[in-house]
Design an enzyme around this catalytic site. Structure first.
Site, mmCIF file in Angstrom:
data_model
loop_
_atom_site.group_PDB
_atom_site.id
_atom_site.type_symbol
_atom_site.label_atom_id
_atom_site.label_comp_id
_atom_site.label_asym_id
_atom_site.label_seq_id
_atom_site.Cartn_x
_atom_site.Cartn_y
_atom_site.Cartn_z
ATOM 1 N N HIS A 119 0.818 -1.214 0.000
ATOM 2 C CA HIS A 119 0.000 0.000 0.000
ATOM 3 C C HIS A 119 0.852 1.266 0.000
ATOM 4 O O HIS A 119 1.907 1.340 0.620
ATOM 5 C CB HIS A 119 -0.934 0.007 1.213
ATOM 6 C CG HIS A 119 -0.207 -0.067 2.532
ATOM 7 N ND1 HIS A 119 0.251 1.044 3.193
ATOM 8 C CD2 HIS A 119 0.135 -1.132 3.299
ATOM 9 C CE1 HIS A 119 0.832 0.681 4.325
ATOM 10 N NE2 HIS A 119 0.786 -0.634 4.410
ATOM 11 N N ASP A 120 0.372 2.257 -0.730
ATOM 12 C CA ASP A 120 0.931 3.609 -0.740
ATOM 13 C C ASP A 120 2.325 3.687 -1.364
ATOM 14 O O ASP A 120 3.021 4.687 -1.196
ATOM 15 C CB ASP A 120 0.961 4.205 0.682
ATOM 16 C CG ASP A 120 -0.407 4.193 1.332
ATOM 17 O OD1 ASP A 120 -1.302 4.872 0.806
ATOM 18 O OD2 ASP A 120 -0.591 3.489 2.349
ATOM 19 N N GLY A 137 5.079 -0.956 2.742
ATOM 20 C CA GLY A 137 4.250 0.212 2.488
ATOM 21 C C GLY A 137 5.047 1.498 2.395
ATOM 22 O O GLY A 137 6.127 1.635 2.977
#
Length: 256
Positions: A119-120, A137
């Site tokens: 994520h991200d 992340g």
């Protein structure tokens, strides 16, 4: 061509000439651009936007929920550009609200089997991630970066353009542009000279980059002092501006 066994959510937006193979599942809020080919047994969940002329191989999981305990079902996004090759069993997760709400993969990237992009993460263009490379992340990867197989990058780290990690590297600090790293934990081992030659950097440009590397890693200067010295080199060599800018904007320290 969409195979009759594929399952396509009614809210998905699929361009006319997209190919989707047997038993693939395209979930709600997914957009897929022209010329993209999706093999069998691929799962794509949204919100996810995929550009043109991508190839996604079997068993990939694209746009799934982030593996983050703070995630509670928000409509965060995965955005993928054009002309990417995404091989077998790759996993790319959507963003989190706390991390800006988006995971982004640019264009012309070569993502080999079993790579994980968490994520991200913000990935640029023209990168190569070899088998089993894994990004935690909030990792940032600029352009023309090569990750050797089984490279691991911990969260919130940043790899500058034209950097290179050897097989099995474990990266826990930011890697400046042009730098080659290797080991567990990863350490700098010079510049990515061969990669630069392949991208048509001249001998004098490579010489200037090597000089900047020596200032950063072999001069005995503190980082702040090395930055000032590199700024002076930048005034004479445009290719050093990439390194100078990276040092100014990176946070958390560089690999030393």
């Amino acid at each position: 061509m969409i195979h009759q066994t594929a399952i396509i959510d009614s809210t998905a937006v699929i361009a006319d000439n997209v190919k989707i193979g047997p038993f693939s599942v395209i979930g709600p809020k997914v957009e897929i651009g022209e010329g993209t080919e999706i093999a069998s047994h691929v799962v794509i969940n949204g919100p996810t936007k995929i550009g043109k002329n991508n190839r996604i191989f079997q068993f990939a999981s694209i746009g799934e929920e982030p593996q983050d305990k703070k995630f509670h079902g928000e409509d965060t996004l995965l955005e993928i550009g054009d002309n990417n090759l995404i091989r077998e069993s790759v996993t790319i997760n959507r963003g989190t609200v706390q991390g800006g709400g988006i995971t982004r993969l640019g264009s012309n990237n070569w993502i080999m089997a079993y790579v994980h992009i968490a994520h991200d993460c913000l990935i640029g263009n023209d990168n190569i991630f070899a088998n089993n490379a894994s990004l935690a992340g909030h990792v940032i990867i600029d352009d023309f970066v090569i990750l050797g197989g089984f490279t691991l990058i911990s969260q919130f780290n940043y790899m500058g353009s034209h950097s290179f990690s050897a097989m099995g590297s474990v990266i826990s600090r930011n890697v400046p542009p042009y730098v080659l790293v290797s080991g567990h934990m990863a350490k700098p081992f010079g510049i990515n000279a061969e990669g630069l030659r392949r991208r048509n950097f001249s001998d004098i440009q490579i010489k200037n980059i090597r000089q900047a590397y020596k200032v950063l890693y072999r001069s005995g200067l503190k980082l702040e002092e090395a930055e000032l010295r590199i700024d002076s080199i930048e005034q004479e060599s445009d290719e050093i501006s990439l390194l100078a800018d990276f040092l100014k904007k990176q946070e958390g320290g560089i690999i030393r």
